[in-house]
Design a protein around this motif. Sequence first.
Motif, short mmCIF file in Angstrom:
data_model
loop_
_atom_site.label_atom_id
_atom_site.label_comp_id
_atom_site.label_asym_id
_atom_site.label_seq_id
_atom_site.Cartn_x
_atom_site.Cartn_y
_atom_site.Cartn_z
N ALA A 1 0.66 -1.20 0.02
CA ALA A 1 0.03 -0.15 0.38
C ALA A 1 0.88 1.05 0.42
N LEU A 2 1.71 1.15 1.14
CA LEU A 2 2.81 2.40 0.46
C LEU A 2 3.37 2.41 -0.20
N TRP A 3 3.80 1.58 -1.62
CA TRP A 3 4.51 1.32 -2.69
C TRP A 3 3.84 2.20 -3.49
N GLN A 4 1.98 2.46 -3.53
CA GLN A 4 1.45 2.46 -4.17
C GLN A 4 0.88 4.14 -4.22
N LEU A 5 0.40 4.71 -2.56
CA LEU A 5 0.42 5.81 -2.23
C LEU A 5 1.82 6.17 -2.35
N GLY A 6 2.65 5.85 -1.38
CA GLY A 6 4.01 6.93 -1.28
C GLY A 6 4.08 7.48 -3.09
N ARG A 7 3.78 6.45 -3.50
CA ARG A 7 4.99 6.98 -4.97
C ARG A 7 3.43 8.47 -5.96
N LEU A 8 2.40 8.09 -5.72
CA LEU A 8 1.77 8.85 -5.95
C LEU A 8 1.82 9.92 -5.42
N SER A 9 1.78 10.35 -4.05
CA SER A 9 1.73 11.60 -2.84
C SER A 9 3.19 12.19 -3.60
N GLU A 10 4.38 11.52 -3.99
CA GLU A 10 5.37 12.62 -4.20
C GLU A 10 5.50 12.85 -5.82
N ILE A 11 4.95 12.23 -6.82
CA ILE A 11 4.07 12.96 -7.82
C ILE A 11 3.10 13.81 -7.61
N THR A 12 2.41 14.25 -6.67
CA THR A 12 1.65 15.33 -6.40
C THR A 12 2.19 16.54 -5.76
N PHE A 13 2.65 15.60 -4.43
CA PHE A 13 3.30 16.55 -3.62
C PHE A 13 4.56 16.86 -3.52
N GLY A 14 5.63 16.66 -3.90
CA GLY A 14 7.35 15.69 -3.44
C GLY A 14 7.47 14.91 -2.88
N SER A 15 8.37 14.47 -2.15
CA SER A 15 9.00 13.45 -1.76
C SER A 15 8.85 14.16 -0.13
N ALA A 16 9.73 15.65 -0.37
CA ALA A 16 10.35 15.96 1.00
C ALA A 16 8.21 16.12 1.82
N THR A 17 7.51 16.68 1.42
CA THR A 17 6.15 16.64 1.00
C THR A 17 5.74 15.35 1.70
N THR A 18 5.98 14.33 1.24
CA THR A 18 5.03 12.88 1.59
C THR A 18 6.47 12.39 2.61
N LEU A 19 7.40 12.79 2.84
CA LEU A 19 7.79 11.95 4.32
C LEU A 19 7.45 12.96 5.40
N ALA A 20 7.39 14.19 5.03
CA ALA A 20 6.44 15.25 6.69
C ALA A 20 4.90 14.64 6.74
N LEU A 21 4.50 13.94 5.50
CA LEU A 21 2.96 13.87 5.80
C LEU A 21 3.14 12.26 6.02
N PHE A 22 3.73 11.90 6.06
CA PHE A 22 4.00 10.18 6.79
C PHE A 22 4.36 10.01 7.77
N VAL A 23 5.27 11.57 8.61
CA VAL A 23 5.80 11.14 10.04
C VAL A 23 4.10 11.87 10.87
N PHE A 24 3.55 13.11 10.32
CA PHE A 24 2.79 13.67 10.70
C PHE A 24 1.08 12.81 11.58
N THR A 25 0.98 12.58 10.28
CA THR A 25 -0.34 11.63 10.22
C THR A 25 -0.51 9.93 10.92
N GLY A 26 1.35 9.92 10.99
CA GLY A 26 1.45 8.80 11.39
C GLY A 26 1.49 8.96 13.03
N ILE A 27 2.10 9.44 13.32
CA ILE A 27 1.35 10.15 14.89
C ILE A 27 0.34 11.03 14.99
N THR A 28 -0.76 11.32 14.50
CA THR A 28 -2.30 11.97 14.15
C THR A 28 -2.62 10.11 14.42
#
Length: 228
Positions: free
Chosen positions: A81-108
Amino acid sequence: MNQPSRISLLGSFPATSGILALLIAAFIIEVLSGGSQNGMVLARLGANYTPLVLEGGQWWRLVTATLLHIGPVHLLMNGWALWQLGRLSEITFGSATTLALFVFTGITGSALTLLTVKLSAGASGAIFGLEGALIAFFLRHRDHLTPQGKSLLKQLLAWSAFMIAYGFAVPNIDWMGHFGGLGGGLAVGWLLQPRTARTGLLAKGAGLVGALVLVGAIALAVASPPLR
């Protein structure tokens, strides 16, 4: 807004690849430490557990829990699931935002799980967070989506509905973590703007903060005294 009609397997996705590498490394450590389905091993390595977080002050567990998985099937499902959504997130938002989103939403996701008293681990809260961010972003900017983008939005909505139902139907799934991650992703995704030079600078800052939080949490987990 231009949306990709397909995702190339040969593309460069540093955030997704890096997170996947961390998940695999953490799983190997679990196995070598006594087993990925051993509750004491998971707790010792940084799984989320309400008393240790709220009473013990081990808030870093909200982050480290996202890196641990309970058994190989759990890791494989979340990894796919991460491989599918993570790549789409990087295309849409960029790599830095994807990393920040992963950490932030992991915390929430981990934070909402604190309303229960059980050992929990897994990247699914953060994965739901990426999905929520993509859904909210596409919904807000739906007037500018291409037909492919609109089709992708429908797929994301359908997949979210299916996974939420699956979380309720299957025992022992941390559905509160899923909702916590999804809610965090929806909130942030609605606020995100299409990438520009200015938003790119902000994204790099957010990515740096996310990386520091991730590294700091791992360091605290390593430095923490062993559980008795």
